[in-house]
Design a protein around this motif. Sequence first.
Motif, mmCIF file in Angstrom:
data_model
loop_
_atom_site.group_PDB
_atom_site.id
_atom_site.type_symbol
_atom_site.label_atom_id
_atom_site.label_comp_id
_atom_site.label_asym_id
_atom_site.label_seq_id
_atom_site.Cartn_x
_atom_site.Cartn_y
_atom_site.Cartn_z
ATOM 1 N N ASP A 44 0.773 -1.427 0.080
ATOM 2 C CA ASP A 44 -0.034 0.114 0.036
ATOM 3 C C ASP A 44 0.629 1.260 0.008
ATOM 4 O O ASP A 44 0.409 2.347 -0.721
ATOM 5 C CB ASP A 44 -1.050 0.006 1.183
ATOM 6 C CG ASP A 44 -1.942 -0.832 0.967
ATOM 7 O OD1 ASP A 44 -2.528 -1.534 -0.038
ATOM 8 O OD2 ASP A 44 -2.613 -1.152 2.133
ATOM 9 N N THR A 45 1.973 1.169 0.783
ATOM 10 C CA THR A 45 2.932 2.386 0.586
ATOM 11 C C THR A 45 3.476 2.462 -0.739
ATOM 12 O O THR A 45 3.475 3.782 -1.009
ATOM 13 C CB THR A 45 3.948 2.191 1.682
ATOM 14 O OG1 THR A 45 3.542 2.180 2.911
ATOM 15 C CG2 THR A 45 4.824 3.226 1.798
ATOM 16 N N ALA A 46 3.933 1.592 -1.394
ATOM 17 C CA ALA A 46 4.360 1.588 -2.804
ATOM 18 C C ALA A 46 3.242 2.186 -3.743
ATOM 19 O O ALA A 46 3.534 3.076 -4.406
ATOM 20 C CB ALA A 46 4.984 0.355 -3.185
ATOM 21 N N ALA A 47 1.987 1.718 -3.618
ATOM 22 C CA ALA A 47 0.713 2.007 -4.561
ATOM 23 C C ALA A 47 0.566 3.655 -4.058
ATOM 24 O O ALA A 47 0.426 4.452 -4.735
ATOM 25 C CB ALA A 47 -0.306 1.255 -3.965
ATOM 26 N N LYS A 48 0.515 4.271 -2.827
ATOM 27 C CA LYS A 48 0.494 5.420 -2.447
ATOM 28 C C LYS A 48 1.540 6.257 -3.118
ATOM 29 O O LYS A 48 1.080 7.283 -3.751
ATOM 30 C CB LYS A 48 0.399 5.724 -0.919
ATOM 31 C CG LYS A 48 -0.015 7.059 -0.667
ATOM 32 C CD LYS A 48 -0.058 7.387 0.876
ATOM 33 C CE LYS A 48 -0.096 8.797 1.470
ATOM 34 N NZ LYS A 48 -0.341 9.063 2.580
ATOM 35 N N GLU A 49 2.714 5.985 -3.065
ATOM 36 C CA GLU A 49 3.801 6.790 -3.684
ATOM 37 C C GLU A 49 3.507 6.980 -5.154
ATOM 38 O O GLU A 49 3.532 7.970 -5.822
ATOM 39 C CB GLU A 49 5.010 6.198 -3.382
ATOM 40 C CG GLU A 49 5.441 6.320 -1.876
ATOM 41 C CD GLU A 49 6.754 5.512 -1.327
ATOM 42 O OE1 GLU A 49 7.486 4.816 -2.342
ATOM 43 O OE2 GLU A 49 7.121 5.722 -0.373
ATOM 44 N N LEU A 50 3.317 5.758 -5.923
ATOM 45 C CA LEU A 50 3.026 5.610 -7.124
ATOM 46 C C LEU A 50 1.809 6.598 -7.637
ATOM 47 O O LEU A 50 1.956 7.462 -8.597
ATOM 48 C CB LEU A 50 2.621 4.247 -7.580
ATOM 49 C CG LEU A 50 2.298 3.942 -9.106
ATOM 50 C CD1 LEU A 50 3.374 4.112 -9.896
ATOM 51 C CD2 LEU A 50 1.360 2.819 -9.212
#
Length: 135
Positions: A7-13
């Motif tokens: 989720d953290t990676a998705a948020k950054e993306l």
Amino acid sequence: MQMSDTDTAAKELWEKSFEDQVAIQAYNTAPVEALARTLSYHLRARYSQEELKNLHMMEMGCGAGPNLLWMAKKGIKVSGVDISPTALGLARNTLSAGGCADKVGQLIESSVVQTPFEEESFDGIIEACVFQHLT
């Protein structure tokens, strides 16, 4: 509620994506046609125009809010979830500029995978072009 690494990676993306879209004014401002058409048929078959005002709909991955605005203009109370705070800011602006700020329930920063809502909180939940991005 702590976000997973995914989720953290998705948020950054998605935050980067929306920041880039804002920079060139390329974010989506029109409702998804297939969603609007399908939801129109569904609503017309079940509710009078007056009854629409009693509905509360949620959009998962609401982005800049064009689908929310489309529903709000029909008198429906709307809420949305998006992982990008920039997208939620756009959604707030879209609803306000469209004269529908009074139809907003909640706009929540969250992954669509795990939302903070109780079961049966909404009369309906929509999604367009979001779930295919989930692992």
